[in-house]
Design a protein around this motif. Structure first.
Motif, short mmCIF file in Angstrom:
data_model
loop_
_atom_site.label_atom_id
_atom_site.label_comp_id
_atom_site.label_asym_id
_atom_site.label_seq_id
_atom_site.Cartn_x
_atom_site.Cartn_y
_atom_site.Cartn_z
N THR A 1 -0.15 0.60 4.37
CA THR A 1 -1.47 0.79 4.97
C THR A 1 -1.50 0.26 6.38
O THR A 1 -0.92 -0.78 6.69
CB THR A 1 -2.57 0.06 4.16
OG1 THR A 1 -2.25 -1.34 4.09
CG2 THR A 1 -2.67 0.61 2.75
N HIS B 1 -6.61 -1.63 0.23
CA HIS B 1 -7.21 -1.78 -1.09
C HIS B 1 -6.38 -2.79 -1.88
O HIS B 1 -5.50 -2.42 -2.67
CB HIS B 1 -7.28 -0.42 -1.80
CG HIS B 1 -8.24 0.53 -1.15
ND1 HIS B 1 -7.91 1.27 -0.04
CD2 HIS B 1 -9.51 0.85 -1.45
CE1 HIS B 1 -8.95 2.01 0.32
NE2 HIS B 1 -9.94 1.76 -0.52
N SER C 1 -3.25 4.98 -2.10
CA SER C 1 -4.23 4.50 -1.12
C SER C 1 -3.57 4.20 0.22
O SER C 1 -3.89 3.20 0.89
CB SER C 1 -5.00 3.28 -1.66
OG SER C 1 -6.02 3.70 -2.54
N THR D 1 -3.29 4.35 3.95
CA THR D 1 -4.30 4.53 4.99
C THR D 1 -3.69 4.34 6.37
O THR D 1 -2.70 3.64 6.54
CB THR D 1 -5.46 3.53 4.83
OG1 THR D 1 -4.95 2.19 4.92
CG2 THR D 1 -6.18 3.71 3.50
N HIS E 1 -7.32 7.87 -3.82
CA HIS E 1 -8.43 7.16 -3.20
C HIS E 1 -8.30 7.05 -1.68
O HIS E 1 -8.57 8.03 -0.98
CB HIS E 1 -8.58 5.78 -3.84
CG HIS E 1 -9.87 5.10 -3.49
ND1 HIS E 1 -11.10 5.64 -3.79
CD2 HIS E 1 -10.13 3.91 -2.85
CE1 HIS E 1 -12.06 4.84 -3.37
NE2 HIS E 1 -11.50 3.78 -2.79
N GLY E 2 -7.87 5.89 -1.15
CA GLY E 2 -7.83 5.69 0.29
C GLY E 2 -6.97 6.69 1.04
O GLY E 2 -7.13 6.86 2.25
N HIS F 1 -10.78 2.68 -6.40
CA HIS F 1 -10.91 1.52 -5.51
C HIS F 1 -10.63 0.22 -6.25
O HIS F 1 -9.95 -0.67 -5.72
CB HIS F 1 -12.31 1.47 -4.90
CG HIS F 1 -12.49 0.38 -3.89
ND1 HIS F 1 -12.45 0.61 -2.54
CD2 HIS F 1 -12.68 -0.96 -4.02
CE1 HIS F 1 -12.61 -0.54 -1.89
NE2 HIS F 1 -12.76 -1.51 -2.77
#
Length: 276
Positions: free
Chosen positions: A42, A47, A93, A95, A121-122, A243
């Motif tokens: 990320t 997360h 997730s 990002t 999700h992310g 999340h």
């Protein structure tokens, strides 16, 4: 189908950032020929709770169904040679702009040639700003925000499609999560899987989205939160759920992800996608 293998190689591996190539951990030699890569790097929102929960879910699934899992946050794993080891890539997730242009192209080529991609999700929060191919072809919808007051809520979710990924899901169920909204549902090239009923939770924005309108429409079909698409010979599934760790203990989401893993690795024609 996923190649059976008795050994689970679930690894979080860090390499020397000055090294010129991705260094496989020694245990990687014991992975099955077909394995799953869980990638969790990320550069945007992290997360902290959902990422390890998703990793644990796939580790447990590997133990149950007999496939190997390799976990990393080192983007140098994305080369043609390395990706050839995997049948599935999970963007856990992920990002921000974490991949170089060459790494992005390696993943695109691998997917279009018949790989299976699951984005969680992310990975759909729109923060992958320098990778328009991914935003347009894998996610296909522009993230607009999520409720803040409260952030996590029970909501009614409805099954939208008779698809292999939704097999075994009830027509309607209650799930607790951070409910992503998008500017509009993904286009007609995407197949919606499940959607949230907006009247079943409070759509109060705030934080970095104080003026955003989170309303997409009154019916579940207006507000999908998981969908799939075929890209070349490859298959993709995106789930906006996940999340909190509890999302990966919820039976309906676990069923969705288990089905997703089976579907993106299926050899036969299924759900409108070409055979490998």
């Amino acid at each position: 189908m996923i190649v059976p293998h008795l050994l689970l190689a679930a690894l979080a591996f860090q390499t020397n950032p000055e090294a010129g190539a991705y260094e496989w951990p020694r245990s990687a030699e014991y992975m099955s020929e077909r394995a799953v890569l869980v990638f969790s790097e990320t550069k945007g929102w992290r997360h902290e709770a959902g990422i390890p929960a998703a990793m644990l879910f796939f580790n447990r699934l590997g133990e149950e169904e007999g496939f190997s899992v390799h976990s990393t946050e080192d983007s140098r794993v994305f080369t043609a040679e390395n990706l050839a080891r995997f049948q599935v890539v999970v963007l856990n997730s992920m990002t921000g702009d974490v991949l170089t242009d060459a790494e992005e192209m390696a993943l695109q080529d691998w997917l279009e040639a018949g790989g299976g991609l699951i984005a969680l999700h992310g990975a759909g929060d729109g923060s992958q700003e320098s990778w328009p191919w991914y935003r347009e072809n894998v996610i296909g919808a522009v993230f607009s925000g999520h409720p803040i007051g409260p952030q996590f809520q029970d909501a009614e979710v409805q099954t939208l499609s008779d698809h292999p990924v939704t097999e075994g899901l009830p027509e309607s169920f209650v799930h607790n999560d951070e409910w992503y909204s998008f500017a509009a549902p993904p286009g007609e090239d995407f197949t919606p899987l499940i959607g949230v009923v907006e009247g079943s939770y409070k759509q109060v924005a705030g934080g970095v989205w104080p003026d955003e309108d989170l309303v997409m429409g009154p019916e579940a079909k207006d507000h999908p939160v998981a969908w799939t698409r075929c890209i070349g010979k490859g298959r993709t599934v995106f789930s906006a759920l996940g999340h909190q760790p509890q999302a990966f203990e919820a039976e309906e989401h676990k069923r969705l992800l288990t089905n997703a893993l089976a579907w993106v690795t299926a050899d036969e024609e299924s759900g409108g996608c070409p055979a490998r």
